[in-house]
Design an enzyme around this catalytic site. Structure first.
Site, PDB file in Angstrom:
ATOM      1  N   GLU A 112       0.868  -1.115   0.235  1.00  0.00           N
ATOM      2  CA  GLU A 112      -0.260   0.286   0.180  1.00  0.00           C
ATOM      3  C   GLU A 112       1.160   1.135  -0.123  1.00  0.00           C
ATOM      4  O   GLU A 112       0.688   2.432   0.600  1.00  0.00           O
ATOM      5  CB  GLU A 112      -1.214   0.116   1.426  1.00  0.00           C
ATOM      6  CG  GLU A 112      -0.174   0.163   2.707  1.00  0.00           C
ATOM      7  CD  GLU A 112      -1.675   0.166   4.280  1.00  0.00           C
ATOM      8  OE1 GLU A 112      -1.829  -0.771   4.071  1.00  0.00           O
ATOM      9  OE2 GLU A 112      -1.999   1.369   4.039  1.00  0.00           O
ATOM     10  N   CYS A 115      -4.015  -2.734   3.936  1.00  0.00           N
ATOM     11  CA  CYS A 115      -2.753  -3.465   4.380  1.00  0.00           C
ATOM     12  C   CYS A 115      -3.559  -5.237   4.134  1.00  0.00           C
ATOM     13  O   CYS A 115      -2.606  -6.567   4.364  1.00  0.00           O
ATOM     14  CB  CYS A 115      -2.707  -3.961   6.290  1.00  0.00           C
ATOM     15  SG  CYS A 115      -2.778  -2.517   6.466  1.00  0.00           S
ATOM     16  N   HIS A 120      -3.576  -9.542  11.691  1.00  0.00           N
ATOM     17  CA  HIS A 120      -3.517  -8.218  11.246  1.00  0.00           C
ATOM     18  C   HIS A 120      -2.754  -6.878  12.712  1.00  0.00           C
ATOM     19  O   HIS A 120      -3.957  -7.512  13.908  1.00  0.00           O
ATOM     20  CB  HIS A 120      -3.523  -7.108   9.922  1.00  0.00           C
ATOM     21  CG  HIS A 120      -3.374  -5.944   9.553  1.00  0.00           C
ATOM     22  ND1 HIS A 120      -1.783  -5.933   9.529  1.00  0.00           N
ATOM     23  CD2 HIS A 120      -4.269  -4.978  10.089  1.00  0.00           C
ATOM     24  CE1 HIS A 120      -1.724  -4.849   9.348  1.00  0.00           C
ATOM     25  NE2 HIS A 120      -2.957  -3.911   9.936  1.00  0.00           N
TER      26      HIS A 120
HETATM   27  N1  CAA Z   1       1.035   2.648  30.263  1.00  0.00           N
HETATM   28  C1  CAA Z   1       0.056   1.506  29.942  1.00  0.00           C
HETATM   29  N2  CAA Z   1      -0.533   1.782  28.615  1.00  0.00           N
HETATM   30  C2  CAA Z   1      -1.315   2.618  28.801  1.00  0.00           C
HETATM   31  C3  CAA Z   1      -0.939   4.076  29.296  1.00  0.00           C
HETATM   32  C4  CAA Z   1       0.228   4.311  29.840  1.00  0.00           C
HETATM   33  N3  CAA Z   1       0.624   5.358  30.535  1.00  0.00           N
HETATM   34  N4  CAA Z   1      -1.311   5.487  28.700  1.00  0.00           N
HETATM   35  C5  CAA Z   1      -2.277   4.534  27.873  1.00  0.00           C
HETATM   36  N5  CAA Z   1      -2.155   2.973  27.672  1.00  0.00           N
HETATM   37  C6  CAA Z   1      -2.616   2.735  26.655  1.00  0.00           C
HETATM   38  C7  CAA Z   1      -4.403   3.153  26.783  1.00  0.00           C
HETATM   39  O1  CAA Z   1      -5.002   2.817  27.685  1.00  0.00           O
HETATM   40  C8  CAA Z   1      -4.691   1.810  25.221  1.00  0.00           C
HETATM   41  O2  CAA Z   1      -4.711   0.878  25.964  1.00  0.00           O
HETATM   42  P1  CAA Z   1      -6.606  -0.094  25.295  1.00  0.00           P
HETATM   43  O3  CAA Z   1      -6.528   0.318  23.866  1.00  0.00           O
HETATM   44  O4  CAA Z   1      -6.445  -1.847  25.588  1.00  0.00           O
HETATM   45  O5  CAA Z   1      -7.356   0.482  26.569  1.00  0.00           O
HETATM   46  C9  CAA Z   1      -3.039   1.958  24.651  1.00  0.00           C
HETATM   47  O6  CAA Z   1      -1.913   2.543  25.582  1.00  0.00           O
HETATM   48  C10 CAA Z   1      -3.281   3.021  23.748  1.00  0.00           C
HETATM   49  O7  CAA Z   1      -4.046   4.300  24.258  1.00  0.00           O
HETATM   50  P2  CAA Z   1      -4.799   5.401  22.966  1.00  0.00           P
HETATM   51  O8  CAA Z   1      -6.309   5.244  23.246  1.00  0.00           O
HETATM   52  O9  CAA Z   1      -5.446   6.683  24.050  1.00  0.00           O
HETATM   53  O10 CAA Z   1      -4.755   6.183  22.162  1.00  0.00           O
HETATM   54  P3  CAA Z   1      -4.247   6.633  20.884  1.00  0.00           P
HETATM   55  O11 CAA Z   1      -5.570   7.013  21.083  1.00  0.00           O
HETATM   56  O12 CAA Z   1      -2.787   8.001  21.297  1.00  0.00           O
HETATM   57  O13 CAA Z   1      -3.567   6.132  20.161  1.00  0.00           O
HETATM   58  C11 CAA Z   1      -3.601   5.085  17.937  1.00  0.00           C
HETATM   59  C12 CAA Z   1      -3.566   5.076  19.736  1.00  0.00           C
HETATM   60  C13 CAA Z   1      -5.593   5.185  17.841  1.00  0.00           C
HETATM   61  C14 CAA Z   1      -3.666   3.397  17.729  1.00  0.00           C
HETATM   62  C15 CAA Z   1      -2.828   5.472  17.856  1.00  0.00           C
HETATM   63  O14 CAA Z   1      -2.085   4.474  17.204  1.00  0.00           O
HETATM   64  C16 CAA Z   1      -2.760   5.766  15.817  1.00  0.00           C
HETATM   65  O15 CAA Z   1      -3.841   6.161  15.108  1.00  0.00           O
HETATM   66  N6  CAA Z   1      -2.481   4.374  15.085  1.00  0.00           N
HETATM   67  C17 CAA Z   1      -2.339   3.906  13.646  1.00  0.00           C
HETATM   68  C18 CAA Z   1      -3.502   3.640  12.862  1.00  0.00           C
HETATM   69  C19 CAA Z   1      -4.382   1.978  13.865  1.00  0.00           C
HETATM   70  O16 CAA Z   1      -2.644   1.985  13.722  1.00  0.00           O
HETATM   71  N7  CAA Z   1      -5.131   1.139  13.735  1.00  0.00           N
HETATM   72  C20 CAA Z   1      -5.450   0.130  14.215  1.00  0.00           C
HETATM   73  C21 CAA Z   1      -6.718  -0.364  13.344  1.00  0.00           C
HETATM   74  S1  CAA Z   1      -6.573  -0.354  11.249  1.00  0.00           S
HETATM   75  C22 CAA Z   1      -5.596  -1.031  10.605  1.00  0.00           C
HETATM   76  O17 CAA Z   1      -4.891  -2.252  11.700  1.00  0.00           O
HETATM   77  C23 CAA Z   1      -4.960  -0.468   9.473  1.00  0.00           C
HETATM   78  C24 CAA Z   1      -3.099  -0.251   9.801  1.00  0.00           C
HETATM   79  O18 CAA Z   1      -2.564  -1.228   9.658  1.00  0.00           O
HETATM   80  C25 CAA Z   1      -3.328   0.788   9.762  1.00  0.00           C
END
Ligand code: CAA
Length: 387
Positions: free
Chosen positions: A78, A110, A232
């Site tokens: 991709e 992906c 994935h």
């Molecule tokens: N200690 C331990 N854990 C902590 C923590 C700490 N101090 N602070 C936060 N966490 C945990 C949270 O509780 C959360 O866990 P849960 O989901 O189990 O509750 C985890 O860490 C992540 O925290 P947030 O949800 O607050 O994270 P975020 O919103 O800042 O970002 C994300 C996470 C949305 C995945 C971001 O990294 C992102 O946008 N990534 C790209 C998109 C992606 O990967 N999407 C996945 C599905 S799409 C897909 O699979 C296609 C692809 O390849 C992109």
């Protein structure tokens, strides 16, 4: 019996510890280590890209099996490098394949490596004397400073599909799911993806759930009859989330430890490589096979997701004697050999992309991989063997 005969990996030349990214972003590193389940991510050298990664992954597969039976190369990505020419055509030359080969590139975020697996299986069913080479290769990039930044990465998986597979024999049922959603996409003018992080997680879960329901409707095995699950892995915690979601949806009575045992051994490589998009689910399979457990005869699921969104759920059984076909020590060496770079070095690299001189530039010789991307002359990408 058609399935995966051989499977190898490649990744970027360098790695960055996510603690360094956390420090710059003022985040607790535990959020990345534990919350996302990621410790490092691979960073490519200046003279690496999806072609050099993909060809590097494919080389040991061809060196072992020979090139004569390969009449098709399917290149899944991709992060395409050209709007017209398939990246696989460059890889075809670097790999010394016969001219009598069809080469094509496949795209659906992906997911497309799994489409390639199915298309390869269909070609092999038509002519069991052929092997199809599938290359899944990607460099994941998001905006610096965004919450997605720690989920970048770079990697490739290459596998052959044959009528007498040494690793995984595919079962006939496959579950499919497509829905037009805007959870993650990359318009032509952008180097980095646009993502709605939280909604992408929901879209992923719903799509995998829909694909599993279809898999059952197509005669696929009951959840309880599947031993291991390769999802994935945009970040490895996503696989744990998906597995709990699927278990609940399927009415599983397994406890948390039993569910973890089905999915945790798939995470060892992706936790250190980061998101490799199309390659990720096959790196999960490779980590599982390379793990300590004897998986002979076990039923393994491949749960593939590509934003936008398409998902597929299929299963296979691990072939007796599969361990003889593994390169476990080499795979560990590839990951261990990546020098660690500082956050400053990583930032400087990310900021030189996109190039200000995209039609004509020379790349420094950095990579230790077998092939390199030497630069661009008059809008033509130049690839060459490293030595
Ligand atoms: N200690 C331990 N854990 C902590 C923590 C700490 N101090 N602070 C936060 N966490 C945990 C949270 O509780 C959360 O866990 P849960 O989901 O189990 O509750 C985890 O860490 C992540 O925290 P947030 O949800 O607050 O994270 P975020 O919103 O800042 O970002 C994300 C996470 C949305 C995945 C971001 O990294 C992102 O946008 N990534 C790209 C998109 C992606 O990967 N999407 C996945 C599905 S799409 C897909 O699979 C296609 C692809 O390849 C992109």
């Amino acid at each position: 019996m058609i399935g995966i005969d051989d499977l190898a990996l490649a990744t970027g030349a360098y790695r960055i510890d996510l603690a360094a990214v956390a420090e710059r972003l003022g985040t607790d590193p535990a959020k990345y280590y534990k919350g996302l389940g990621q410790t490092e991510m691979s960073v490519i050298a200046e003279d690496e890209d999806i072609v050099t990664l993909g060809a590097a992954a494919a080389l040991p597969v061809l060196e072992r099996a020979g090139r004569d039976q390969i009449r098709t190369v399917l290149f899944a990505t991709e992060t395409g490098i050209d709007q017209s020419k398939a990246a696989g055509v460059y890889a075809h030359r670097l790999l010394g394949l016969s001219p009598n080969v069809r080469v094509v590139e496949l795209k659906q975020a992906c997911y497309s490596g799994t489409a390639a697996l199915q298309f390869a299986a269909a070609l092999v069913a038509r002519n069991p004397a052929e092997k199809v080479l599938v290359i899944a290769s990607d460099v994941a990039r998001y905006e610096l400073g965004s919450s997605a930044e720690p989920t970048q990465g770079a990697g490739a998986a290459a596998f052959t599909v044959s009528a007498d597979p040494a690793l995984l024999a595919l079962e006939p049922a496959a579950g499919l799911f497509t829905a037009d959603v805007m959870d993650f996409w990359r318009p032509n003018h952008r180097v980095t993806a646009i993502v709605d992080g939280q909604s992408s997680i929901t879209a992923y879960l719903e799509a995998i759930g829909g694909a599993f329901t279809d898999y059952r409707a197509q005669g696929g095995a009951d959840f309880a009859a599947i031993d291991r699950f390769c999802y994935h892995q945009p970040f490895t915690k996503m696989a744990s989330k998906a597995h709990r979601y699927l278990a609940q949806r399927a009415g599983s009575t397994l406890d948390a430890a039993a569910l973890a045992a089905q999915v945790d051994p798939t995470m060892a490589y992706n936790r250190r490589i980061g998101n490799s998009y199309t390659a990720s689910v096959y790196l999960a399979l490779l980590a599982l096979l390379d793990g300590e457990a004897d998986l002979t005869g076990e039923r393994v699921a491949i749960a593939s997701y590509g934003s936008g969104a398409v998902a597929e759920f299929l299963t296979g059984t691990v072939v007796e004697g599969y361990r003889e076909g593994l390169r476990t020590a080499t795979n560990e060496q590839i990951l261990a050999d990546r020098p660690q770079i500082s956050d400053d070095t990583y930032l400087a690299r990310q900021r030189t992309m996109p190039r200000t001189d995209p039609s004509d530039y020379t790349n420094r010789h950095e990579t230790r991989a077998p092939f390199r991307f030497a630069g661009v002359r008059e809008d033509q990408r130049i690839y060459e063997p490293t030595s």
